[in-house]
Write a protein that holds these residues in place. Structure first.
Motif, short mmCIF file in Angstrom:
data_model
loop_
_atom_site.label_atom_id
_atom_site.label_comp_id
_atom_site.label_asym_id
_atom_site.label_seq_id
_atom_site.Cartn_x
_atom_site.Cartn_y
_atom_site.Cartn_z
N PRO A 194 0.80 -1.23 0.00
CA PRO A 194 0.00 0.00 0.00
C PRO A 194 0.84 1.28 0.00
N THR A 195 1.94 1.31 0.73
CA THR A 195 2.76 2.53 0.75
C THR A 195 3.46 2.77 -0.59
N ASP A 196 3.72 1.73 -1.36
CA ASP A 196 4.28 1.89 -2.71
C ASP A 196 3.29 2.65 -3.58
N VAL A 197 2.02 2.26 -3.47
CA VAL A 197 0.97 2.84 -4.29
C VAL A 197 0.68 4.28 -3.86
N LEU A 198 0.56 4.50 -2.55
CA LEU A 198 0.29 5.86 -2.05
C LEU A 198 1.42 6.81 -2.41
N THR A 199 2.64 6.35 -2.29
CA THR A 199 3.78 7.20 -2.66
C THR A 199 3.79 7.46 -4.16
N GLY A 200 3.44 6.44 -4.95
CA GLY A 200 3.35 6.62 -6.40
C GLY A 200 2.33 7.69 -6.77
N VAL A 201 1.18 7.68 -6.09
CA VAL A 201 0.16 8.70 -6.35
C VAL A 201 0.71 10.08 -6.02
N ALA A 202 1.39 10.20 -4.88
CA ALA A 202 1.94 11.50 -4.47
C ALA A 202 3.01 11.98 -5.46
N VAL A 203 3.91 11.10 -5.85
CA VAL A 203 4.96 11.48 -6.81
C VAL A 203 4.34 11.87 -8.15
#
Length: 174
Positions: A146-155
């Motif tokens: 989940p943190t990979d995906v959330l960080t991807g959205v932010a980036v």
């Protein structure tokens, strides 16, 4: 060492056990994965938009460039962070990946940038329509935490806002 589910591994198993068995979910997630691979689908959409709306060519091509730049940013971050993809035996990996690196999700990154920029080009609320399914697909497929995906959205959002600012500077002469 124990195979006890904790943290993000437990979250992935919960998502997969809730969604992966539903009709159409895995094929849909795989289709999104293939579409978003290396931002190719988003680049194709932007080229098609540029061809169909030549008067708005620049905004469409900017969207494609933004999606590609977001993907590139995710790849650079992956190589710095070097977080491995999920590998707990209870997590089903439902699609092949080009690398073992996980953080951030390049699919979530390029999709977010594309959705923001293509939304600008089309006038549609694309971030709300495109980002959640792509982000969730990465979890259903078992290839990201989940943190990979959330960080991807932010980036992806940061890249899109940066790309959006470039034409504005040209127009204002700054």
């Amino acid at each position: 060492m124990t195979d006890t589910l904790r943290g993000e591994d437990a979250a992935l198993v919960a998502v997969q056990s809730t969604l992966a068995g539903r009709p159409g979910v895995l094929p849909g997630a795989r289709a999104l994965s293939h579409f978003g691979e290396h931002s190719a689908g988003w680049i194709a959409v932007s080229i098609l938009g540029a061809l169909l709306q030549p008067k708005r060519r620049q905004v469409w091509l900017t969207a494609g460039a933004g999606a590609f730049l977001a993907h590139a940013a995710a790849v650079v971050i992956k190589r710095v962070v070097k977080r491995q993809r999920p590998h707990h035996p209870s997590i089903a990996v439902n699609v092949a990946t080009p690398s073992r690196l996980s953080f951030p999700s390049a699919h979530a990154t390029s999709t977010t940038a594309a959705a923001i920029l293509l939304g600008r080009a089309s006038g549609l609320p694309l971030p709300w329509l495109l980002v959640p399914p792509m982000a969730l697909s990465r979890l259903v497929l078992g290839v990201h935490y989940p943190t990979d995906v959330l960080t991807g959205v932010a980036v992806g959002a940061v890249v899109a806002k940066t790309v959006e600012a470039v034409p504005d500077r040209k127009e204002t002469g700054a």
